[in-house]
Scaffold this motif. Structure first.
Motif, PDB file in Angstrom:
ATOM      1  N   ILE A 106      93.897  31.413 -16.349  1.00 50.25           N
ATOM      2  CA  ILE A 106      94.536  31.276 -15.031  1.00 50.25           C
ATOM      3  C   ILE A 106      93.661  31.693 -13.852  1.00 50.25           C
ATOM      4  N   ARG A 107      92.993  32.804 -13.952  1.00 51.14           N
ATOM      5  CA  ARG A 107      92.229  33.242 -12.776  1.00 51.14           C
ATOM      6  C   ARG A 107      90.771  32.802 -12.837  1.00 51.14           C
ATOM      7  N   LEU A 108      90.421  31.882 -13.747  1.00 48.46           N
ATOM      8  CA  LEU A 108      89.016  31.501 -13.907  1.00 48.46           C
ATOM      9  C   LEU A 108      88.657  30.316 -13.021  1.00 48.46           C
ATOM     10  N   ASP A 109      87.564  30.462 -12.275  1.00 45.47           N
ATOM     11  CA  ASP A 109      87.021  29.325 -11.524  1.00 45.47           C
ATOM     12  C   ASP A 109      85.874  28.770 -12.364  1.00 45.47           C
ATOM     13  N   PRO A 110      86.106  27.620 -13.038  1.00 48.38           N
ATOM     14  CA  PRO A 110      85.085  27.124 -13.968  1.00 48.38           C
ATOM     15  C   PRO A 110      83.813  26.672 -13.256  1.00 48.38           C
TER      16      PRO A 110
END
Ligand code: GMT
Length: 378
Positions: free
Chosen positions: A41-45
């Motif tokens: 959820i909080r990951l910016d790929p």
């Protein structure tokens, strides 16, 4: 280092800690490979040095329960080989630890692939102690090359409940103190409270252990003495019952259910008080995030929470279910600006001195080095 991270990507504090850890490690120059069934959820790929490998589980009609654990093992082994991973770090024992152990065995003929299991809470206190998962949880912890727990309390629980004799290193939850910071003007609160009522906030996955309904009861009690509004952030099984209770207690106009939010660091600083009335918290990450934002936690004296909050200094601790005691603390904080300001300052100080990323991430890096070089220490 090349690090593989597995966690529950959509739900709960363990996934949040794993994701924030991965981002912090990438910012420090490590290559971080998330191996999960969905983008955390909080990951910016798009972040440099962050890689995401999706675990696909095909659903053959024969499988009443698709074998996710096996698909995960297979993906872990493939990624470890293709990207020369130095280690796997799994968050939440069940089933990630077993998957990592299988991946390790698959690669064993070629090379060593150590894995670390981080215990977060319900994997030990609820799920792991369930008879159907007990033996496999104990086995997976004993087979891990390294084990960490997020509080002294959880380490002791693991030893007491499972009779584990391997060393468990305590590495506590952390917060990015640059991202989570106070907003003393609280001007954005007007978006949630047009009439200027001070805000209380609760954030959770609304599972029964969080006692979300108590937040509504506390608000109703507080409003007898002081105007206040409650923001309920997140979603889960107790959201519907909490909405119903708000109507029953006739405070529904003063409770806003915001659902899941991507940027809680923008909402938390607008509140004055965080409510964390849980039956159990092995640490209480959300209280730490609140303290970093200068929001005073009114919480329960359970599990590892006293390792974070010092009662009467940077928050309050009461017994689970004691609505009147918690409401009394909240009312004091809403009506005494000097008290609130002193405790908010102490909370921010505690968060940044003891729990900010700069203090905790190096402990993980050191542990990785110890485990990779097989110098495991307690
Ligand atoms: O309770 C949650 O929010 C989810 C749960 C989990 O296991 O994913 O959180 C646990 O891990 C958090 C991060 O390490 C801790 O801060 C929480 O205290 C812990 N929850 C419980 O022990 C109930």
């Amino acid at each position: 280092m090349n690090i593989g991270i597995t966690c529950y990507p959509t739900y709960g504090g363990s996934g949040i800690v794993a994701t924030e850890l991965g981002m912090e490690l990438a910012a420090r120059g490590h290559q971080v490979h998330f191996i999960t069934y969905a983008n955390p959820i909080r990951l910016d790929p798009g972040t440099p040095r962050i890689h995401y490998h999706e675990v696909e589980v095909s659903n053959y009609p024969l499988f009443q329960y698709p074998p996710y654990c096996l698909a995960l093992s297979s993906r872990m082994a493939d990624v470890a080989e293709a990207y020369a991973l130095d280690l796997l770090h799994v968050h939440y024992a069940i089933p990630h630890s077993i998957s990592a152990m299988l991946a390790q065995q698959m690669l064993a003929p070629k090379r060593r692939l150590p894995f670390i299991t981080t215990l977060h809470g319900t994997d030990i206190t609820l799920v792991g102690a369930d008879p159907s998962y007990f033996s496999i949880t104990k086995f997976s912890i004993e087979r891990s090359d390294g084990v960490t727990a997020i509080s002294d309390y959880l380490r002791q629980q693991t030893v007491d409940v499972f009779g584990i004799s391997n060393q468990i290193r305590v590495i506590k939850n952390f917060v990015n103190c640059d991202l989570y910071h106070p907003d003393n003007s609280k001007s954005g609160a007007a978006a949630y409270s047009a009439v200027g009522e001070k805000l209380l906030i609760h954030l959770s996955n609304f599972r029964p252990v969080k006692r979300a309904l108590d937040c509504v009861r506390i608000l109703a009690e507080v409003r007898r003495k002081a105007p206040a509004r409650l923001l309920m952030v997140g979603d889960g099984p107790d959201r519907g019952p909490a909405e119903h209770l708000a109507r029953e207690l006739k405070v529904d106009r003063h409770v806003l259910f915001l659902g899941k939010q991507d940027h809680v660091e923008r909402i938390i600083p607008l509140a004055h008080v965080l409510l964390m009335p849980s039956d159990m918290e092995s640490f209480g990450l959300v209280a730490l995030e609140a303290m970093a934002c200068g929001v005073v936690p009114v919480a329960t004296r359970v599990g590892g929470v006293p390792e974070l909050i010092t009662d009467g200094e940077d928050g309050y601790l009461e017994a689970p279910g004691d609505i009147v005691a918690q409401a009394t603390r909240v009312t004091a904080l809403l009506t005494d600006d000097a008290l609130h300001s002193r405790m908010a300052g102490a909370g921010r100080w505690n968060a940044s001195e003891r729990f900010c990323s700069e203090k905790i991430i190096p402990q993980y890096e050191q542990y990785y080095e110890d485990v990779v070089s097989a110098r495991q220490m307690g």
